[in-house]
Write a protein that holds these residues in place. Structure first.
Motif, mmCIF file in Angstrom:
data_model
loop_
_atom_site.group_PDB
_atom_site.id
_atom_site.type_symbol
_atom_site.label_atom_id
_atom_site.label_comp_id
_atom_site.label_asym_id
_atom_site.label_seq_id
_atom_site.Cartn_x
_atom_site.Cartn_y
_atom_site.Cartn_z
ATOM 1 N N ASP A 87 0.809 -1.224 0.000
ATOM 2 C CA ASP A 87 0.000 0.000 0.000
ATOM 3 C C ASP A 87 0.839 1.269 0.000
ATOM 4 N N GLU B 293 -3.248 -6.057 -0.887
ATOM 5 C CA GLU B 293 -2.830 -4.823 -0.200
ATOM 6 C C GLU B 293 -3.062 -3.594 -1.082
ATOM 7 N N LYS C 121 -4.476 -0.099 -1.833
ATOM 8 C CA LYS C 121 -4.882 1.108 -1.122
ATOM 9 C C LYS C 121 -6.023 1.756 -1.895
ATOM 10 N N THR D 287 -9.380 -4.812 0.143
ATOM 11 C CA THR D 287 -7.984 -4.546 -0.224
ATOM 12 C C THR D 287 -7.423 -5.578 -1.197
ATOM 13 N N ARG E 130 -10.384 -8.844 3.191
ATOM 14 C CA ARG E 130 -9.037 -9.108 2.670
ATOM 15 C C ARG E 130 -8.998 -10.399 1.869
#
Length: 321
Positions: free
Chosen positions: A117, A141, A143, A166, A188
């Motif tokens: 990120d 990950e 962002k 994410t 996630r």
């Protein structure tokens, strides 16, 4: 007067000495072999020590190096022969990973990457992944503010995509039934169906919680281990005949904590790779925590890609139906 002859002084048998010296080295060689063979017996109740050992299990082979130097300095035949034991055990565990098992062909290529990120060049990272020519790209990950940059960079070659929390997936083939998978309080992980010309494939993308090594708590992997159980439950409920699971697992396929997953799916790198496929940290990879697991398909090639703006290396695999 009778002359007497004194017995000649005995000459030490140097060859016998080489079998007497180096007993301590030989003991350590045997202990190294025992550590490799009995690593599942190392308990996890003490700071997850067993999982920590298994995370870096291939590196235990390096313990032979100082023992070999010591054996040569001591000129100990006993120690040198004893070193064959950990060498053979290590070879039995990991020797196959040193052989190039990759083949040509295949029906579907997948790339997975924890893009970080804090990646300073999301567009460049996306273009580097697209250059591989994979049909499916999975990212972890992500962002939120950077997602449009990945979307713009991949739009031309990957018209089908979905971002859940994410994690995200981009595909040259249509996607359907995409939904988040609950492994943490926030999203996630996801599950989607990729409709390839040769049939559908269930694709899971996951980013498990991070782990740390702390002096006061040991290997802090309990959050990750809980997420593994929830992800394994989702896999157990999957009815698709072909399943691919990719992502950042913050753990290796050798780690017992991932057993609920590895009992159902196989690591593509272990069956069709060239080397260990270490993916983290990108500057000096020490462990393969980025994985591509499969079931119902046959891995024909698996490899890592050059570094991007992330602290992880991307991983890729081609599978045959």
């Amino acid at each position: 007067m009778t002359a007497t002859t004194e017995p000649a002084p005995s000459v030490p048998d140097r060859r016998a000495g080489t079998w007497r010296r180096g007993r301590v080295i030989a003991v350590f060689a045997v202990l190294t072999a025992v550590l490799l063979l009995a690593h599942p017996l190392v308990p996890n109740w003490a700071g997850n020590a067993g999982s920590l050992l298994e995370t870096f299990l291939p590196w235990t082979g390096l313990l032979v190096v100082p023992l070999l130097v010591a054996a040569l300095v001591r000129r100990s035949a006993l120690a040198l022969v004893s070193l064959l034991l950990p060498t053979l055990v290590w070879g039995g565990f990991f020797g196959g990973r040193l052989v190039d098992q990759r083949e040509q062909g295949g029906d579907l290529t997948i790339v997975s990457h924890n893009v970080n990120d804090e990646n300073a060049d999301p567009a460049g990272t996306a273009r580097a992944l697209a250059d591989v020519g994979a049909q499916v790209i999975a990212l972890e990950e992500l962002k939120k503010s950077e997602v449009p940059k990945y979307e713009d960079a991949l739009a031309a070659g990957y018209p089908h995509h979905s971002v859940q929390g994410t994690v995200g997936v981009w595909s040259t083939f249509p996607l359907r039934d995409t939904q988040p998978v609950a492994i943490m309080p926030w999203t996630r992980a996801l599950r989607t169906t990729v409709d390839t010309p040769k049939g559908p494939v269930a694709v899971f993308v996951a980013h498990l919680p991070s782990v740390r090594v702390r002096l006061d708590a040991g290997f802090t992997a309990n959050g990750r281990d809980g997420a593994v159980g929830l992800l394994a439950d989702a896999l157990a409920a999957e009815s698709a005949p072909r399943t691919v699971l990719v992502g950042d697992f913050n753990g290796t396929a050798d780690d017992r904590a991932l057993a609920p997953i590895t009992a159902r799916l196989r690591a593509a790198q272990d069956e069709a790779g060239d080397g260990f496929g270490f993916s983290w940290p990108a500057a000096l990879p020490l462990a393969r925590i980025d994985q591509i697991f499969v079931s119902g398909v046959r891995p024909v090639a698996a490899w890592t890609l050059p570094a991007t703006g992330s602290d992880h290396l991307p991983v890729a695999a081609t599978v045959a139906f």
